[in-house]
Design a protein around this motif. Structure first.
Motif, PDB file in Angstrom:
ATOM      1  N   SER A  17       0.748  -1.166   0.070  1.00  0.00           N
ATOM      2  CA  SER A  17       0.017  -0.071   0.150  1.00  0.00           C
ATOM      3  C   SER A  17       0.827   1.132   0.018  1.00  0.00           C
ATOM      4  CB  SER A  17      -0.819   0.126   1.310  1.00  0.00           C
ATOM      5  OG  SER A  17      -1.962   0.557   1.003  1.00  0.00           O
ATOM      6  N   PRO A  18       0.502   2.367  -0.647  1.00  0.00           N
ATOM      7  CA  PRO A  18       1.041   3.652  -0.863  1.00  0.00           C
ATOM      8  C   PRO A  18       1.819   4.209   0.695  1.00  0.00           C
ATOM      9  CG  PRO A  18      -0.608   3.589  -2.030  1.00  0.00           C
ATOM     10  CD  PRO A  18      -0.994   2.474  -1.191  1.00  0.00           C
ATOM     11  N   ARG A 287       1.353  -0.495  -7.964  1.00  0.00           N
ATOM     12  CA  ARG A 287       0.370  -0.564  -6.743  1.00  0.00           C
ATOM     13  C   ARG A 287       0.392  -2.218  -6.406  1.00  0.00           C
ATOM     14  NH1 ARG A 287      -1.478  -1.410  -2.828  1.00  0.00           N
ATOM     15  NH2 ARG A 287      -3.673  -0.621  -1.706  1.00  0.00           N
ATOM     16  N   ARG A 434      -7.503  -2.404  -5.989  1.00  0.00           N
ATOM     17  CA  ARG A 434      -6.790  -1.862  -4.981  1.00  0.00           C
ATOM     18  C   ARG A 434      -6.834  -0.224  -4.905  1.00  0.00           C
ATOM     19  NH1 ARG A 434      -0.964  -4.975  -4.242  1.00  0.00           N
ATOM     20  NH2 ARG A 434      -1.868  -6.545  -2.735  1.00  0.00           N
ATOM     21  N   ARG A 435      -6.740   0.514  -5.920  1.00  0.00           N
ATOM     22  CA  ARG A 435      -6.779   1.844  -6.118  1.00  0.00           C
ATOM     23  C   ARG A 435      -8.312   2.323  -5.920  1.00  0.00           C
ATOM     24  NH1 ARG A 435      -7.145   6.110  -9.857  1.00  0.00           N
ATOM     25  NH2 ARG A 435      -7.652   4.879 -11.555  1.00  0.00           N
ATOM     26  N   ASP A 438      -8.423   2.259  -2.140  1.00  0.00           N
ATOM     27  CA  ASP A 438      -8.004   3.279  -1.576  1.00  0.00           C
ATOM     28  C   ASP A 438      -8.506   4.665  -1.688  1.00  0.00           C
ATOM     29  OD1 ASP A 438      -5.450   1.646  -1.475  1.00  0.00           O
ATOM     30  OD2 ASP A 438      -4.516   2.428  -3.487  1.00  0.00           O
TER      31      ASP A 438
END
Ligand code: FEO
Ligand code: CA
Ligand code: CA
Length: 644
Positions: A17-18, A287, A434-435, A438
């Motif tokens: 994760s970022p 990602r 995932r994005r 997010d």
């Protein structure tokens, strides 16, 4: 398990994760873990749970002697520890059913690790198994005859190929790999369907079964759901974007009520190589941790080279549905269920008949999902359910500090999931799950592994295996410990018993680790013995009485003073949070996902075996048929690495 894919990710800080960066300590730890854990060939072990009168007497005595035996689990607890062989609670048997290289398809050649070929491996059992599912054979004894489905998650060249050694190090750069060896690796990925039968107290693989199947990294599969046919799914070999070859890094899974196998692609990122600086989807690849240096398939197969087939990674990271009763069935990649590093896919038929599948994305700081079908399960017509998983709503979880949770819909056009943010359709939403999650503000979790439903209570159990990278200031209610080395288990209760509900209640069932060390912050009940606690929960099984069994991945003498294994964990009443040790794997092995037969008499599981076990490269002896009256089990004839 923390496998070569995840370890490589950590070393490269990809696929997480970022905003999370590894420390040098993390990297060193990951390298050490790889050496410690990733050794050995795999076997599937079937446990015969027939209990003798002698064992019952022993269990009764133990119950009178220890507080832990007040548990609803009536076995005598196994001492925790570390041994070169496996051990099971007194009165139970543990036998090997099938091992790497054993025949699956009729005519499979005898296993010869010194002269392995892709053609042979395509007919033989694979290894690095994480999941087993059991399908009772219609018209036969439900708990004595059925199909067993098993994944083959990944491969280790240093174990498969005598003398080759580990190939992923920068100094080696896969210099020993050839197309022939890569093709053997690809043949050892995927999964197996085998027919098994219990007779004379023991389980056997039915030879030459008409159901037997090997699925590999080359097996043709159909893409279905919103992403099928989308431009981002098209490749030179598949201009329609509807057909893909193979499934890779399949980890755990699930069994649907209509009798199909859901098997989940996890660390798919590690199979792709090539530069991404000119790639049109560089941010999306990052990602997910693409590319990686774990495998070199792209050197010999263009589709795994990003510079030659930029869209190929979008065709992996899905849940795959397979009909185990039809070996000609084309597996379906169900894109509606989202694309991430799936651990498992356990579900429940909801009160309104819809099917709800719970899923974890096994990466540090990634998310928990559920998928709710649009249609309802047809209990009369099996085939009518075969497209059920193509339409529905994918949700991601947000855990509030007040013990309440909310499921957030990943639905195109709603909230931030619009063209302005690069989501032109639901296909974009699922390809970049995932994005999308997010942007919705999902809760960043400590590596979600298995998530399973207790059909007796409707409660849902989630294993968060560990997350050493969570800083103390990042701790939250659902991930309450910084530097979470030992993991925890969350219990979720859907509002009104409705698995499709948006709201749910949740609680931390147990924080894992040694409760006698205050700094660990573990929270097993006081009735838990010194043998009963565990670290790193990974996979679950729920028996017919609704009791929870936990399998672990990552315990070792250095970390917890014990090997991995199976623990029985109380979830209800005054014993809630009390755990008892039932089985342990040999040193260096991982305990993977268990599965009960309907009568609870047999618990089967996949298990990794340490490489230093010895075995001559000759065909395996048949598994023991002897039902042992009592006492510790003897070491099975494990299949080790070809060269150790
Ligand atoms: Fe393959 Fe999340 O374990
Ligand atoms: Ca695992
Ligand atoms: Ca697992």
């Amino acid at each position: 398990m923390l496998n070569r894919s995840q370890i490589a990710e950590e070393a490269e800080n990809t696929g997480s994760s970022p905003s999370i960066n590894p420390t040098m300590g993390d990297i060193i730890s990951a390298r050490y873990d790889r050496r410690e854990w990733l050794r050995g060939a795999l076997a599937v072990t079937a446990i015969s749970a027939a209990v003798s009168p002698m064992a019952l007497a022993a269990a009764s005595r133990a119950a009178a002697q220890t507080a832990a035996a007040k548990s609803s689990f009536d076995f005598a607890e196994l001492p925790a520890g570390s041994t070169e062989t496996h051990a099971v609670a007194e009165g139970y048997d543990a036998n090997i059913l099938i091992r790497w290289g054993d025949p699956v398809l009729p005519g499979a050649p005898a296993f010869d690790p010194m002269a392995q070929t892709a053609a042979a491996q395509k007919m033989q059992f694979g290894y690095n198994n994480d999941y087993v599912g059991y399908f009772p054979m219609p018209g036969s004894g439900a708990s004595t005859h059925g199909l067993l489905v098993v994944n083959h998650e990944y491969t280790n060249e240093e174990l498969m190929f005598p003398g080759l050694g580990e190939q992923g190090a920068k100094s080696v750069n896969f210099s020993g790999m050839t197309r022939e060896l890569v093709d053997i690796e690809m043949a050892a990925h995927g999964g197996s369907v085998i027919e098994i039968r219990k007779a004379d107290g023991g389980w056997r693989v039915v030879p030459d079964s008409k159901y037997a199947r090997r699925i590999t990294a080359d097996t043709p599969m159909r893409l279905t759901g919103p992403a099928a046919g989308h431009a981002r799914m098209k490749t030179g070999a598949d201009p329609q974007g509807e057909t893909v070859l193979g499934m890779i890094n399949n980890c755990a899974g699930g069994v649907t009520p209509w009798g199909t196998w859901l098997t989940c692609e996890e660390n798919f990122n590690n199979y792709f190589t090539g530069a991404t600086d000119k790639h049109p989807e560089a941010a999306s690849l990052k990602r997910y941790g693409v590319p990686s240096t774990s495998y070199i398939w792209g050197r010999f197969h263009d589709r795994f080279d990003l510079t030659k087939e930029p869209n190929e990674p979008n065709r992996f990271g899905w849940v795959v549905e397979i009909d185990p009763f039809d070996p000609t069935f084309t597996p379906r990649k169900r894109t509606a269920m989202g694309r991430f590093k799936h651990e498992g896919a356990a579900g429940a038929v909801n009160v309104d008949g819809r099917y709800v599948v719970y899923q974890g994305d096994d990466e540090r700081f990634d998310y928990v999902y559920k998928f709710v079908t649009e249609g309802r399960v047809d209990t009369a017509r099996r085939q009518a359910n075969f497209d059920l998983l193509d339409s529905g709503v994918l949700y991601v979880a947000r855990y509030g500090a007040d013990g309440r949770g909310q499921w957030l819909a990943l639905r195109h056009g709603e909230g931030p999931l619009t063209a302005a943010n690069g989501f032109a359709s639901q296909a974009d939403v699922v390809i970049e799950t995932r994005r999308a999650a997010d942007l919705l503000g999902a809760t960043r979790m400590d590596r979600p592994e298995d998530i399973d439903v207790n059909p007796k209570t409707g409660k849902v159990y989630l294993a968060l295996t560990n997350n050493s990278r969570r800083k103390a200031e990042e701790a939250d209610a659902a991930n309450p410990r910084g530097a979470n080395l030992f993991g925890h288990i969350i219990e979720m209760t859907p509002d009104g018993g409705d698995h499709a509900a948006i709201g749910f209640g949740w609680d931390v069932l147990v924080k894992c680790g040694d409760p006698s060390v205050a700094a660990v912050g573990a929270s097993f009940s006081p009735q838990t013995s010194k043998d009963g606690w565990f670290g790193m929960p990974d996979n679950f099984a729920v028996d017919s009485r609704g009791r929870l069994w936990v399998a672990t991945d990552g315990n070792s003498p250095a970390r917890t003073g014990r090997n991995d294994g199976v623990w029985a964990l109380e979830t209800e009443g005054p014993q809630r949070g009390t755990s008892k040790h039932f089985f342990r794997v040999p040193s260096g092995a991982e305990m993977c996902g268990p599965y009960f037969t309907p009568d609870d008499e047999t618990l089967s599981w996949p298990c990794s075996i340490p490489a230093k076990a010895t075995r001559s490269p000759t065909p395996s002896p048949p598994p023991s048929r002897t039902r042992r009256p009592a006492g510790p089990t003897s070491s099975p004839a494990c299949r080790p690495a070809p060269r150790c």
